[in-house]
Design an enzyme around this catalytic site. Sequence first.
Site: not given
Length: 591
Positions: A294, A434-436, A441
């Site tokens: 992140r 992506y990555e959440g 977030q």
Amino acid sequence: MPIYTAPTKDLQYVLHDVLNISAADIPGFGDLDRDFTGAILGAAGKISSEVLAPLNAVGDQQGCRLENGIVTTPDGFKDAFAQMRENGWPSLDCDPEYGGQGMPYVIATAVGEMFSASNQAFTMYQGLTHGAYSAIHAHGTEAQKSTYLPKMVNCDWTGTMNLTEPHCGTDLGLMRSKALPQGDGSYKISGQKIFISAGDHDMADNVIHLVLAKIPGGPEGIKGVSLFIVPKFLVNEDGSLGRRNGVSVGKLEEKMGIHGNSTCVMDFDEATGYLLGSEHKGMRAMFTMMNEARLAVGAQGLGQAEAAYQNAAAYARERLQGRDVTGVKNPDGPADPLIVHPDIRRSLMDQKSFTEGGRAFLLWGAQLIDQHRSAGDEAAHGLVSLMTPVIKGFLTDQGYDMTVQAQQVFGGHGYIEETGMSQFTRDARIAMIYEGANGVQALDLVGRKLAQDGGKHVMAFLELVKTFCKDNAGTEGMDDFTNPLKNASKELQAAVMYFMQHGMKNPNHALAGSNDFMHLFGHVCLGLMWARMGKASLEALASGTDDPDFHNNKLITGRYYMSRRLPATSLHLARIESGADTVMGLAADAF
């Protein structure tokens, strides 16, 4: 072809004038003098500008190919990846016990921004590997670490993270991938994963997949998920490669951007895997990788904004269009350059003030990680944990917006592929997902991080801002920074109080304002960074710097952010305090 010049001078400024890293009481930082970091950043900047940036458009235009089960990367990628390995770039902050160079994370972060800015799709191959390395380093057995890490440290073998399945993304408790114990310590992994960045390619001898799957009989939902090491080729006891494992590429995803990265559908057909960490504790191990990723994705948003800004500024200086309303500036030409027009200046100042403030924010976060990892500072860990969703979400939301603004400077030419501006916008867009995804977030920030440890970390941040403003009150030139920062931090505190007073009664009141809170928080973080940069440049000018133009320009840019960008906190607070009633008022079937 788009240009890219590595911002090494600005990186040096943030590291030494603002963060003062060489004087920080953190193991390893004492070696980070200007000459040392200058040599590293200079070399990284050179390879970014001369090797990676020229391949950016190539990767975008050619993409990756899947033929007969083999994934081929774009022309030039394989040679460039070998050059990165030969120069040791992937191993900068890795453990020397496994062949790494043991440098602080803040240096790897500074280098990573340049690599991502010059070629995001290419840099993802080593970025994913570093995340997998970190997960194995933190949670693997000694045998697993000795087997995989020496080859992963310098990307002789690369790594991936396999979470998402066709029917579930964020809600990983719904996953169907199974891991059947074999009685010899291994498992048979079966299932399908999608959106797997760098899932397979021709640039390394092996790919080490970290795969989330469920062991039958475990708890339901997310509590029953475990993490497994699943190599593309099994590794023999002597470290040599053995037979091909039961893992294959089902197809390459057709994407909006990052075409040079092989985003794969991965099929696991009774593939041999090895438990990483404890049974049913897979998310704990995976979060080691995801939290690092992140921060790296935040750097991607920042990097694309920087590259796009550089091209927009160059175009605005050269493109002749209209006349300056206050008087002709280019009397020998048919028109004045774009850069004379106030709205173009506004756009460029938005971009410049974001990238320079975002860079300081990102590197401050990396310094806090070093403070925790190397010095055991739990307060630093709490603070950076709080800010991780802000670094990821705010920097990528704003970074994408800035690439759009840069594209707009080009007018119609920004919409034409040959100028390259479209690629910056398309590549930046994935960083918000992506990555959440950034909505997740924001939910993580408001729903989990704010209340963590009784809310002491957000209180510590507010106190940090308050102390800075108090310590610098009355300092000549600082009112332009401290007064707006003080007002913005009060609005951040008011938002926190609103959540405390109303969120417990109706959680929707908090969650409906989560995105606005993430942006409010992000603006205050950049406001704090600009205040720190303002202080550093005022002190440099007072001491007789040999580069007054640099510091005067820094002050002008900072004052722009404080007066034109930071007031967005008032809008975000007003939205937060409007609550959830208007957000949730419409019936679901009315959409």
